[in-house]
Motif scaffolding. Sequence first.
Motif, PDB file in Angstrom:
ATOM      1  N   ARG A   1       0.832  -1.212   0.000  1.00  0.00           N
ATOM      2  CA  ARG A   1       0.000   0.000   0.000  1.00  0.00           C
ATOM      3  C   ARG A   1       0.859   1.253   0.000  1.00  0.00           C
ATOM      4  O   ARG A   1       0.542   2.234  -0.671  1.00  0.00           O
ATOM      5  CB  ARG A   1      -0.915   0.006   1.222  1.00  0.00           C
ATOM      6  CG  ARG A   1      -2.177  -0.781   1.001  1.00  0.00           C
ATOM      7  CD  ARG A   1      -2.956  -0.832   2.277  1.00  0.00           C
ATOM      8  NE  ARG A   1      -3.655   0.422   2.513  1.00  0.00           N
ATOM      9  CZ  ARG A   1      -4.969   0.548   2.343  1.00  0.00           C
ATOM     10  NH1 ARG A   1      -5.693  -0.464   1.937  1.00  0.00           N
ATOM     11  NH2 ARG A   1      -5.561   1.697   2.580  1.00  0.00           N
TER      12      ARG A   1
ATOM     13  N   ILE B   1      -2.785   1.221  -8.884  1.00  0.00           N
ATOM     14  CA  ILE B   1      -4.204   1.072  -8.517  1.00  0.00           C
ATOM     15  C   ILE B   1      -4.402  -0.137  -7.620  1.00  0.00           C
ATOM     16  O   ILE B   1      -4.979  -0.047  -6.539  1.00  0.00           O
ATOM     17  CB  ILE B   1      -5.084   0.949  -9.785  1.00  0.00           C
ATOM     18  CG1 ILE B   1      -4.966   2.220 -10.613  1.00  0.00           C
ATOM     19  CG2 ILE B   1      -6.537   0.683  -9.389  1.00  0.00           C
ATOM     20  CD1 ILE B   1      -5.535   2.104 -11.992  1.00  0.00           C
TER      21      ILE B   1
ATOM     22  N   LEU C   1      -2.694   0.209  -4.179  1.00  0.00           N
ATOM     23  CA  LEU C   1      -3.443   1.051  -3.226  1.00  0.00           C
ATOM     24  C   LEU C   1      -4.596   0.281  -2.595  1.00  0.00           C
ATOM     25  O   LEU C   1      -5.002   0.562  -1.479  1.00  0.00           O
ATOM     26  CB  LEU C   1      -4.012   2.275  -3.954  1.00  0.00           C
ATOM     27  CG  LEU C   1      -3.074   3.458  -4.099  1.00  0.00           C
ATOM     28  CD1 LEU C   1      -3.651   4.475  -5.057  1.00  0.00           C
ATOM     29  CD2 LEU C   1      -2.811   4.103  -2.744  1.00  0.00           C
ATOM     30  N   ARG C   2      -5.111  -0.687  -3.326  1.00  0.00           N
ATOM     31  CA  ARG C   2      -6.257  -1.450  -2.814  1.00  0.00           C
ATOM     32  C   ARG C   2      -5.808  -2.661  -2.020  1.00  0.00           C
ATOM     33  O   ARG C   2      -6.624  -3.360  -1.440  1.00  0.00           O
ATOM     34  CB  ARG C   2      -7.106  -1.952  -3.999  1.00  0.00           C
ATOM     35  CG  ARG C   2      -7.640  -0.862  -4.858  1.00  0.00           C
ATOM     36  CD  ARG C   2      -9.161  -0.783  -4.807  1.00  0.00           C
ATOM     37  NE  ARG C   2      -9.594   0.549  -5.196  1.00  0.00           N
ATOM     38  CZ  ARG C   2      -9.814   0.913  -6.444  1.00  0.00           C
ATOM     39  NH1 ARG C   2      -9.664   0.053  -7.417  1.00  0.00           N
ATOM     40  NH2 ARG C   2     -10.189   2.144  -6.716  1.00  0.00           N
TER      41      ARG C   2
END
Lengths: 248, 408
Positions: free
Chosen positions: B314, B402, B405-406
């Motif tokens: 993250r 993306i 980050l998830r």
Amino acid sequence: MGKTIIEINDLKRDFRMGEEVVHALKGVSLDIHEGEFVTIMGSSGSGKSTMLNILGCLDNPTSGSYLIDGVPVAQLNKNELATIRNEKIGFIFQSYNLLPRTTAIENVELPLIYNSKISPEERHRRSSEALKMVGLEDRMDHTPAQLSGGQQQRVAIARSLVNDPVIILADEATGNLDTRTSYEIMALFQELNRKGKTIAFVTHEPDIAAFSSRTIILKDGHVIKDEMNTNVNDAARELAALPKEDEE
Amino acid sequence: MKTRILNLIKIALKAIVLNKMRTLLTMLGIIIGVASVIAMLAIGEGSKKSIKDEISKMGSNMINIRPGADMRGGVRMGGSEMQSLKLEDYEALKEKATLLSYVTPQVNGSGQSINGANNWPTSIYGVSPEYLDIKIWELSEGSMFTSAEVKSAAKVAVVGKTVVENLFPNGEDPIGKMIRFNSIPFKIIGVLEEKGESNFGQDQDDIIIAPYTTVQKRILAIDYIQSIVASAVSEEEAEAAVDEITTILREQHHIGSNDDDDFNVFSMDELISTFSSTSEMLTVLLVAIASISLLIGGIGIMNIMYVSVKERTREIGLRMAVGAKGTDILLQFLIEAVLISVTGGIIGVLLGFGATLFIQGVLGWPTIITPYSVIISFAVCAITGIFFGWYPARKAAVLDPISALRYE
């Protein structure tokens, strides 16, 4: 109306899932102008997240054009996109995404670390200014663990401001906060917007959308509604109207 | 570019400081690896040097000439039983050789030395007075016999410390005293300086030195000589001196150009290289073992970096979102790996120094730390960091922001 910050024309994004092709965005066109406070709404699967990823230059569209601050970014490569993100965009996430065990000011400095044009002194100056703007000037050396959720999100907002972006993109920024704190954060956004910041705010809560000046609703990869808010709620006033919390 | 690298170093340093315990444990592999490489090399170098010194102490220019393997009517004879060296050979060398500073014939025998009620088994060496110059040996008392005494086969002797201690246990002055060796009386005219034990465990002070003529006639009853000992004018000329001796002796022995020598000439250099190669092999072995622990240390770094990348997915996503490029992330993790390995290397070098001092101090083994061992192990550390840090760092750099980050 101010200059155009975001200019999107017939934007499409397809995902290949094995044999099947999923059309997440099916031709979206919209403009966002300087000084606007836009909320983007939609249920899950509406293409909202895909939209935000492309707006945030984290992803390339399959087709269509996208100009941010006059720069065409639809065809840029990864490194060029990183530079655009670094200089033109401020991100705020639902789960704050602060670096753990790292002080507030160091968290705020992060985007500037990746811009070698900015000296360490300049970086420090701008970071403390940004923290002052969100009202955390006395919490600069606190780590996220020593801050409340609202305070953590304020640090994240300061981080999104520090590179003086042309637009701030917030992804469910109040999703992890209680009503009171949400309103506090929205009041902060409104204040920043009054100071001239352009904000795009993704949410699925209508009462949060009511604080913005324009609402765009996505459904199945299309914009189904895009209208100005005639009756903008003032978050500060709403906050005052909330029943008083029990005194500790 | 400079500020960029500086910033990345700061980030990497921070990550290391935040995970002190983990970093330390990861470093431990490198520390142990480097320390053992340094200590092993120091032991290897030390033993090599001590063997070399020991041999040099015996006279580094020294050349030995012995009767060699020879066939007599199809019967192979051992060198020591052969009588191919004559006094004439010694005289020829003395006369003709230009690269030799001293030459002496040598005959030796063993037997019992007696002084009154005390007796002691020892060896007697029959040589000329030059022997002491060749062996670089001094007298602690008295004097060496003279050439005149050699000529007259005088019954005089110079004795070593061990012999003195055993024949004169009450500490009397041995100079001028008569002793007997195999019933032949010798007058002691000098005492050799103490030399101690040789590297091969031989007591060098257990010796009686007498004129070779006396030993030949009185003790051994032979007219040939068992070996010739000489010293080259310098260490550099030793090899040339060996060739010169060979030429002179072949001529002296009338050996045809197709026939083998009936004598052997050894210089100390050969002896040194024989022993050095043994200890070198040992060093290689020790270092190989130590290198394995360094390799395991490297794998430790790779493992921890891999975990670290996973754990900070993250964070990587966030850094990318705010503008970090793939190379920024790659460098950040690579720098972290190299910092761990290099810091481990520095501590390892220090620990290696400590271990070496300990080995020298407590175990009494000779050790030498060479600069190249430090440089090599340090370079290996840095390379280990890059090599084992590369894969996890690369993995971090190609993450999609993306999904990073998830990442939960």
